[in-house]
Design a protein around this motif. Structure first.
Motif, PDB file in Angstrom:
ATOM      1  N   ARG A  61       0.862  -1.003  -0.113  1.00  0.00           N
ATOM      2  CA  ARG A  61       0.089   0.065   0.011  1.00  0.00           C
ATOM      3  C   ARG A  61       0.949   1.216   0.062  1.00  0.00           C
ATOM      4  N   GLY A  62       0.541   2.165  -1.111  1.00  0.00           N
ATOM      5  CA  GLY A  62       1.400   3.453  -0.905  1.00  0.00           C
ATOM      6  C   GLY A  62       2.645   3.440  -1.457  1.00  0.00           C
ATOM      7  N   GLY A  63       2.950   2.598  -2.500  1.00  0.00           N
ATOM      8  CA  GLY A  63       3.965   2.792  -3.440  1.00  0.00           C
ATOM      9  C   GLY A  63       5.158   1.710  -3.496  1.00  0.00           C
ATOM     10  N   ALA A  64       6.392   1.936  -3.431  1.00  0.00           N
ATOM     11  CA  ALA A  64       7.354   1.075  -3.738  1.00  0.00           C
ATOM     12  C   ALA A  64       7.445   0.147  -2.349  1.00  0.00           C
ATOM     13  N   VAL A  65       8.054  -1.151  -2.443  1.00  0.00           N
ATOM     14  CA  VAL A  65       8.057  -2.178  -1.655  1.00  0.00           C
ATOM     15  C   VAL A  65       8.744  -1.730  -0.436  1.00  0.00           C
ATOM     16  N   GLY A  66       8.293  -1.883   0.841  1.00  0.00           N
ATOM     17  CA  GLY A  66       9.031  -1.673   1.721  1.00  0.00           C
ATOM     18  C   GLY A  66       9.084  -0.005   2.329  1.00  0.00           C
ATOM     19  N   THR A  67       8.643   0.976   1.645  1.00  0.00           N
ATOM     20  CA  THR A  67       8.860   2.454   1.811  1.00  0.00           C
ATOM     21  C   THR A  67       7.611   2.779   2.704  1.00  0.00           C
ATOM     22  N   GLY A  68       6.615   2.214   2.441  1.00  0.00           N
ATOM     23  CA  GLY A  68       5.458   2.897   3.241  1.00  0.00           C
ATOM     24  C   GLY A  68       5.016   4.435   3.039  1.00  0.00           C
ATOM     25  N   GLY A  69       5.440   4.810   1.881  1.00  0.00           N
ATOM     26  CA  GLY A  69       5.165   6.219   1.383  1.00  0.00           C
ATOM     27  C   GLY A  69       4.736   6.190   0.231  1.00  0.00           C
ATOM     28  N   PRO A  70       4.251   7.305  -0.630  1.00  0.00           N
ATOM     29  CA  PRO A  70       3.744   7.369  -1.640  1.00  0.00           C
ATOM     30  C   PRO A  70       4.772   6.878  -2.749  1.00  0.00           C
ATOM     31  N   PRO A  71       4.129   6.521  -3.934  1.00  0.00           N
ATOM     32  CA  PRO A  71       4.986   6.094  -5.014  1.00  0.00           C
ATOM     33  C   PRO A  71       6.049   7.218  -5.334  1.00  0.00           C
ATOM     34  N   ALA A  72       7.308   6.364  -5.692  1.00  0.00           N
ATOM     35  CA  ALA A  72       8.356   7.548  -6.150  1.00  0.00           C
ATOM     36  C   ALA A  72       8.164   8.266  -7.241  1.00  0.00           C
ATOM     37  N   ASP A  73       7.263   7.975  -8.462  1.00  0.00           N
ATOM     38  CA  ASP A  73       7.168   8.474  -9.484  1.00  0.00           C
ATOM     39  C   ASP A  73       5.981   9.804  -9.336  1.00  0.00           C
ATOM     40  N   GLU A  74       5.432   9.652  -8.361  1.00  0.00           N
ATOM     41  CA  GLU A  74       4.356  10.789  -7.992  1.00  0.00           C
ATOM     42  C   GLU A  74       4.678  11.982  -7.755  1.00  0.00           C
ATOM     43  N   HIS A  75       4.169  12.963  -8.466  1.00  0.00           N
ATOM     44  CA  HIS A  75       4.569  14.431  -8.495  1.00  0.00           C
ATOM     45  C   HIS A  75       3.407  15.139  -7.478  1.00  0.00           C
ATOM     46  N   LEU A  76       3.917  15.655  -6.316  1.00  0.00           N
ATOM     47  CA  LEU A  76       3.325  16.616  -5.558  1.00  0.00           C
ATOM     48  C   LEU A  76       3.644  17.767  -5.561  1.00  0.00           C
ATOM     49  N   GLU A  78       2.402  22.374  -5.012  1.00  0.00           N
ATOM     50  CA  GLU A  78       1.775  23.427  -4.144  1.00  0.00           C
ATOM     51  C   GLU A  78       0.157  23.259  -4.279  1.00  0.00           C
ATOM     52  N   VAL A  79      -0.262  22.903  -5.321  1.00  0.00           N
ATOM     53  CA  VAL A  79      -1.498  22.965  -5.870  1.00  0.00           C
ATOM     54  C   VAL A  79      -2.340  21.799  -5.003  1.00  0.00           C
ATOM     55  N   ASP A  80      -1.432  20.687  -4.830  1.00  0.00           N
ATOM     56  CA  ASP A  80      -1.771  19.554  -3.945  1.00  0.00           C
ATOM     57  C   ASP A  80      -1.856  19.894  -2.588  1.00  0.00           C
ATOM     58  N   LEU A  81      -0.940  20.804  -1.948  1.00  0.00           N
ATOM     59  CA  LEU A  81      -0.676  21.201  -0.692  1.00  0.00           C
ATOM     60  C   LEU A  81      -1.867  22.101  -0.426  1.00  0.00           C
ATOM     61  N   VAL A  82      -2.567  23.121  -1.461  1.00  0.00           N
ATOM     62  CA  VAL A  82      -3.237  23.686  -0.760  1.00  0.00           C
ATOM     63  C   VAL A  82      -4.725  23.210  -1.002  1.00  0.00           C
ATOM     64  N   GLY A  83      -4.689  21.948  -1.467  1.00  0.00           N
ATOM     65  CA  GLY A  83      -6.238  21.242  -1.546  1.00  0.00           C
ATOM     66  C   GLY A  83      -7.035  21.395  -2.727  1.00  0.00           C
ATOM     67  N   GLY A  84      -5.950  21.896  -3.844  1.00  0.00           N
ATOM     68  CA  GLY A  84      -6.682  22.035  -5.334  1.00  0.00           C
ATOM     69  C   GLY A  84      -7.011  20.548  -5.738  1.00  0.00           C
ATOM     70  N   ASN A  85      -6.478  19.541  -5.566  1.00  0.00           N
ATOM     71  CA  ASN A  85      -6.734  18.269  -6.003  1.00  0.00           C
ATOM     72  C   ASN A  85      -7.447  17.358  -4.879  1.00  0.00           C
ATOM     73  N   GLY A  86      -7.988  17.964  -4.189  1.00  0.00           N
ATOM     74  CA  GLY A  86      -8.813  16.791  -3.054  1.00  0.00           C
ATOM     75  C   GLY A  86      -8.267  16.770  -1.690  1.00  0.00           C
ATOM     76  N   TRP A  88      -7.610  14.221   0.122  1.00  0.00           N
ATOM     77  CA  TRP A  88      -6.702  13.231   0.245  1.00  0.00           C
ATOM     78  C   TRP A  88      -5.186  13.358  -0.372  1.00  0.00           C
ATOM     79  N   ARG A  89      -5.221  14.146  -1.556  1.00  0.00           N
ATOM     80  CA  ARG A  89      -4.242  14.479  -2.111  1.00  0.00           C
ATOM     81  C   ARG A  89      -3.470  15.554  -1.473  1.00  0.00           C
ATOM     82  N   GLN A  90      -4.043  16.461  -0.487  1.00  0.00           N
ATOM     83  CA  GLN A  90      -3.505  17.293   0.481  1.00  0.00           C
ATOM     84  C   GLN A  90      -2.931  16.783   1.495  1.00  0.00           C
ATOM     85  N   ARG A  91      -3.550  15.806   2.006  1.00  0.00           N
ATOM     86  CA  ARG A  91      -2.821  15.350   3.071  1.00  0.00           C
ATOM     87  C   ARG A  91      -1.550  14.594   2.822  1.00  0.00           C
ATOM     88  N   ARG A  92      -1.422  13.919   1.653  1.00  0.00           N
ATOM     89  CA  ARG A  92      -0.364  13.287   1.221  1.00  0.00           C
ATOM     90  C   ARG A  92       0.802  14.325   0.689  1.00  0.00           C
TER      91      ARG A  92
END
Length: 182
Positions: A61-76, A78-86, A88-92
């Motif tokens: 769940r959440g990306g690469a094996v053993g990392t426990g974080g988001p996938p390495a290729d996912e790009h987050l 400032e828009v995601d940070l302010v909540g522009g994409n929902g 869930w993505r804001q929390r991530r």
């Protein structure tokens, strides 16, 4: 489209323009229009790391094996940070930005430690050079004083020897004078 057209034939026996319109709408998911067709959903999910791949890797769940974080290729960003994409993505994005900030702070701390180490090493090197120069200067002064002392002693010996010679000659002359006829 072959799978979708056979589906159209089974569901709707109509032909023509209505069938083509139905084919076009069946080929796209309504919630994610960017997906080319619903059949590609499994491949898309596998590619994004949401499902375990056919290569035997377990799904994590959440990306690469053993990392426990988001996938390495996912790009987050400032828009995601302010909540522009929902939410869930804001929390991530908040978690990702906090992780990035911690990583940057750690890198900055390590850089400062390395700079301090380098500065201290340079100070020690300069201190060592300064001590060597001071020792060399003291050694030169001591050698110069030794040479001056030896020169004074040599001069003193020479002066005493000359004085002895003068006294000896004077004594000889005194002894010689009474032996001379008058």
């Amino acid at each position: 489209q072959a799978a979708a057209s056979s589906l159209v034939r089974i569901v709707c026996p109509c032909k023509g323009r209505a069938a083509r319109a139905m084919l076009q709408t069946l080929g796209r998911a309504q919630s994610a229009p960017s997906l080319p067709r619903a059949v590609g959903l499994r491949a898309y999910a596998t590619q994004r790391g949401r499902l375990g791949g056919g290569d035997g890797r377990p799904h994590t769940r959440g990306g690469a094996v053993g990392t426990g974080g988001p996938p390495a290729d996912e790009h987050l960003d400032e828009v995601d940070l302010v909540g522009g994409n929902g939410r869930w993505r804001q929390r991530r994005a908040e978690a990702e930005f906090e992780r990035r900030r911690a990583k940057e702070l750690e890198a900055l701390r390590q850089q400062r430690v390395a700079e301090e180490k380098c500065r201290r090493r340079l100070e020690l090197k300069q201190e060592k050079q300064r001590k060597q120069l001071e020792d060399l200067r003291k050694e030169r002064i001591a050698q110069q004083e030794r040479l001056e002392l030896e020169a004074r002693q040599r001069e003193e010996r020479q002066r005493m020897e000359e004085e002895r010679d003068r006294l000896r000659k004077e004594q000889e002359h005194k002894e010689w004078l009474p032996r001379q006829p008058k």
